[in-house]
Motif scaffolding. Structure first.
Motif, mmCIF file in Angstrom:
data_model
loop_
_atom_site.group_PDB
_atom_site.id
_atom_site.type_symbol
_atom_site.label_atom_id
_atom_site.label_comp_id
_atom_site.label_asym_id
_atom_site.label_seq_id
_atom_site.Cartn_x
_atom_site.Cartn_y
_atom_site.Cartn_z
ATOM 1 N N ALA A 171 34.984 33.297 37.613
ATOM 2 C CA ALA A 171 35.246 31.822 37.313
ATOM 3 C C ALA A 171 33.840 31.379 36.849
ATOM 4 O O ALA A 171 32.754 31.694 37.274
ATOM 5 N N VAL A 172 33.921 30.666 35.892
ATOM 6 C CA VAL A 172 33.042 29.895 35.208
ATOM 7 C C VAL A 172 33.286 28.341 35.369
ATOM 8 O O VAL A 172 34.092 27.818 34.952
ATOM 9 N N VAL A 173 32.221 27.583 35.945
ATOM 10 C CA VAL A 173 32.200 26.212 36.135
ATOM 11 C C VAL A 173 31.169 25.460 35.421
ATOM 12 O O VAL A 173 29.950 25.889 35.418
ATOM 13 N N ALA A 174 31.579 24.790 34.531
ATOM 14 C CA ALA A 174 30.351 23.724 33.869
ATOM 15 C C ALA A 174 30.482 22.464 34.239
ATOM 16 O O ALA A 174 31.727 21.909 34.812
ATOM 17 N N PRO A 175 29.346 21.768 34.241
ATOM 18 C CA PRO A 175 29.592 20.249 34.542
ATOM 19 C C PRO A 175 30.091 19.323 33.521
ATOM 20 O O PRO A 175 30.065 18.063 33.883
ATOM 21 N N ASP A 176 30.149 19.833 32.547
ATOM 22 C CA ASP A 176 30.553 18.974 31.324
ATOM 23 C C ASP A 176 31.861 19.634 30.561
ATOM 24 O O ASP A 176 31.735 20.731 30.068
ATOM 25 N N ALA A 177 32.770 19.036 30.242
ATOM 26 C CA ALA A 177 33.932 19.291 29.787
ATOM 27 C C ALA A 177 33.580 19.685 28.229
ATOM 28 O O ALA A 177 34.181 20.625 27.666
ATOM 29 N N ALA A 178 32.778 19.016 27.684
ATOM 30 C CA ALA A 178 32.374 19.238 26.212
ATOM 31 C C ALA A 178 31.631 20.690 25.959
ATOM 32 O O ALA A 178 31.760 21.158 24.669
ATOM 33 N N GLY A 246 34.622 38.132 40.940
ATOM 34 C CA GLY A 246 35.412 38.752 42.180
ATOM 35 C C GLY A 246 35.523 39.960 41.947
ATOM 36 O O GLY A 246 34.721 40.807 41.080
ATOM 37 N N PRO A 247 36.017 40.713 42.902
ATOM 38 C CA PRO A 247 35.808 42.512 42.939
ATOM 39 C C PRO A 247 37.019 42.896 42.175
ATOM 40 O O PRO A 247 37.818 42.255 41.512
ATOM 41 N N SER A 248 36.585 44.190 41.655
ATOM 42 C CA SER A 248 37.635 44.933 40.888
ATOM 43 C C SER A 248 38.783 45.384 41.467
ATOM 44 O O SER A 248 38.698 45.592 42.881
ATOM 45 N N GLY A 249 39.970 45.583 40.746
ATOM 46 C CA GLY A 249 41.075 46.164 41.439
ATOM 47 C C GLY A 249 42.011 46.157 40.451
ATOM 48 O O GLY A 249 41.881 46.068 39.124
ATOM 49 N N THR A 250 43.449 46.608 40.867
ATOM 50 C CA THR A 250 44.533 46.611 40.117
ATOM 51 C C THR A 250 44.870 45.335 39.571
ATOM 52 O O THR A 250 44.472 44.119 40.122
ATOM 53 N N ALA A 251 45.950 45.181 38.562
ATOM 54 C CA ALA A 251 46.273 44.066 38.144
ATOM 55 C C ALA A 251 47.051 43.247 39.227
ATOM 56 O O ALA A 251 46.992 41.723 39.366
ATOM 57 N N TRP A 258 40.415 36.512 41.738
ATOM 58 C CA TRP A 258 40.134 35.159 41.077
ATOM 59 C C TRP A 258 39.862 34.259 42.367
ATOM 60 O O TRP A 258 38.987 33.401 42.211
ATOM 61 N N ALA A 259 40.503 34.355 43.465
ATOM 62 C CA ALA A 259 40.146 33.651 44.653
ATOM 63 C C ALA A 259 38.825 33.697 45.180
ATOM 64 O O ALA A 259 38.025 32.662 45.388
ATOM 65 N N ALA A 280 31.099 38.045 44.520
ATOM 66 C CA ALA A 280 31.634 37.852 45.564
ATOM 67 C C ALA A 280 31.525 39.046 46.667
ATOM 68 O O ALA A 280 31.349 38.845 48.086
ATOM 69 N N THR A 281 31.377 40.188 45.952
ATOM 70 C CA THR A 281 31.001 41.454 46.926
ATOM 71 C C THR A 281 29.734 41.381 47.640
ATOM 72 O O THR A 281 29.459 42.394 48.578
ATOM 73 N N GLY A 282 28.910 40.571 47.026
ATOM 74 C CA GLY A 282 27.732 40.337 47.752
ATOM 75 C C GLY A 282 27.460 39.620 48.816
ATOM 76 O O GLY A 282 26.234 39.386 49.286
#
Length: 386
Positions: A171-178, A246-251, A258-259, A280-282
């Motif tokens: 997940a990547v969160v940016a402060p500006d949509a631009a 997030g952690p790695s896993g199957t599809a 993602w959560a 997340a795993t840390g």
């Protein structure tokens, strides 16, 4: 040659020929991407940039030939760099106001010169899989808990991934949509460069205005808690950008990944001890704090009491929580210990409990973290928005 400036040229044939000659000289001198970018910024009299997706290398300079952070780029015009019929990079200008008449020609010649420079650099011994902009609807289908197994499998196939290989969500969160798309691309390139042996692209897409996702093929032998982004990979990101993995896993486990990635992103950059990319795993049991409802977290007396403190006292409390004594906190704050002791006394009156002992520090630190996770203006991201 570097004395040439677009503002000194007329837009007619003579000016165009001088621009072409300028780049021909750079090519004849076997200029690399860094030199080409610097020379273009000088010529165009505005910031210019070059991105080599194969090597995850970005170059960006201002008109005075000073290097700029690549992640802060906001291009106003750009061109793809093509080698052997494949797009392998991008060049751009960052012009304030209207475009100049010769900007198109400058970008065209820079893209051509960059393609030759990229060819000279040769292929990687272990080629970096190029990240790719994915259809946001496909990315969302791959991550959605409501999607069926067939829908998720089809989405992953269309994105160039195998449903039976280990995957993880970022997940990547940016402060500006631009800067959202460029930020996602920079993160995806860094991830791909960190794991070239995976041999798969890292598709990415913006799911909300300032929130995007990257689907990263994950090594089957990766250890839990291993950093996903290499050290320093987020240094060039725009201010306020947060990355959660997030952690790695199957599809089938992608929705959970993602959560957890979104939850990890809420911790990224919370304070001086938190990195801008959090795995997340840390997080361990700290992740549970993000599951406390916002209203309940802010209504607790310990958290509510923090709202009565000023920024000076909050910084002092944070330093006290991160050290073993008032003297150590004073050193961290570059203050005399007696001044910090006076502040601590004032803080304890507001909180209603002592923070000098281990239990009090732990209690105060938990309240600080709950406030940072939920209160507007306390985190680079503000309160949770996804």
């Amino acid at each position: 040659m570097h004395g040439l400036r677009l503002s000194h040229l007329d837009p007619a044939a003579a000016g165009a020929l001088r621009v072409i000659s300028y780049f021909d000289r750079l090519v004849e001198n076997h200029s690399d991407a860094d030199s080409l970018t610097r020379a273009t910024a000088l010529l165009a009299e505005c910031p210019a940039g070059t991105a080599d997706h194969r090597h995850a290398a970005d170059h960006r300079y201002d008109p005075d030939a000073r290097a700029l952070p690549p992640g802060e780029a906001v291009p106003t015009s750009s061109r793809a760099v093509v080698v052997d019929g494949r797009t392998v990079g991008e060049v751009w200008l960052e012009r304030t106001g209207c475009a100049w008449s010769l900007d198109g020609l400058v970008l065209e010649r820079l893209a051509l010169a960059a393609s030759l420079a990229f060819e000279r650099s040769g292929p990687l011994a272990n080629p970096v899989p190029s990240p790719q902009w994915g259809d946001p609807a496909l990315v969302q289908a791959a991550l959605s808990a409501r999607a069926s197994e067939a829908e998720r499998s089809r989405a992953l196939h269309l994105l160039g991934l195998h449903p039976d290989e280990p995957l993880r969500a970022v997940a990547v969160v940016a402060p500006d949509a631009a800067v959202m798309r460029r930020t996602l691309g920079s993160c995806a390139r860094a991830l791909s460069a960190a794991h070239p042996r995976l041999g798969r692209p890292a598709p990415f897409g913006a799911l909300w205005t300032t929130v995007g996702a990257i689907l990263l093929p994950a090594a089957a032998d990766a250890r839990a808690g291993d950093p996903v982004l290499p050290e320093g990979a987020t240094a060039g990101l725009p201010e306020g950008v947060a990355v959660g993995t997030g952690p790695s896993g199957t599809a089938a486990q992608l929705p959970d990944s993602w959560a957890q990635a979104r939850r990890a992103a809420r911790f990224a950059g919370l304070g001086p001890t938190w990195p801008r990319a959090v795995d997340a795993t840390g997080l361990g049991t700290l992740a549970l704090l993000a599951d406390i409802p916002r209203d309940a977290a802010l209504a607790h007396p310990d958290t509510a009491a923090l709202a009565t403190l000023g920024s000076e006292d909050l910084a002092t409390l944070d330093a006290v929580c991160r050290t073993a004594s008032v003297r150590a906190a004073a050193q961290l704050l570059y203050l005399h210990h007696s001044s910090v002791a006076q502040r601590v006394t004032r803080i304890e009156r507001s909180l209603g409990f002592r923070v000098s002992g281990p239990h009090g520090r732990q209690r105060a630190q938990t309240a600080l973290l709950l406030r940072q996770l939920n209160a507007p203006g306390t985190s680079p991201l503000g309160p949770p928005s996804f």
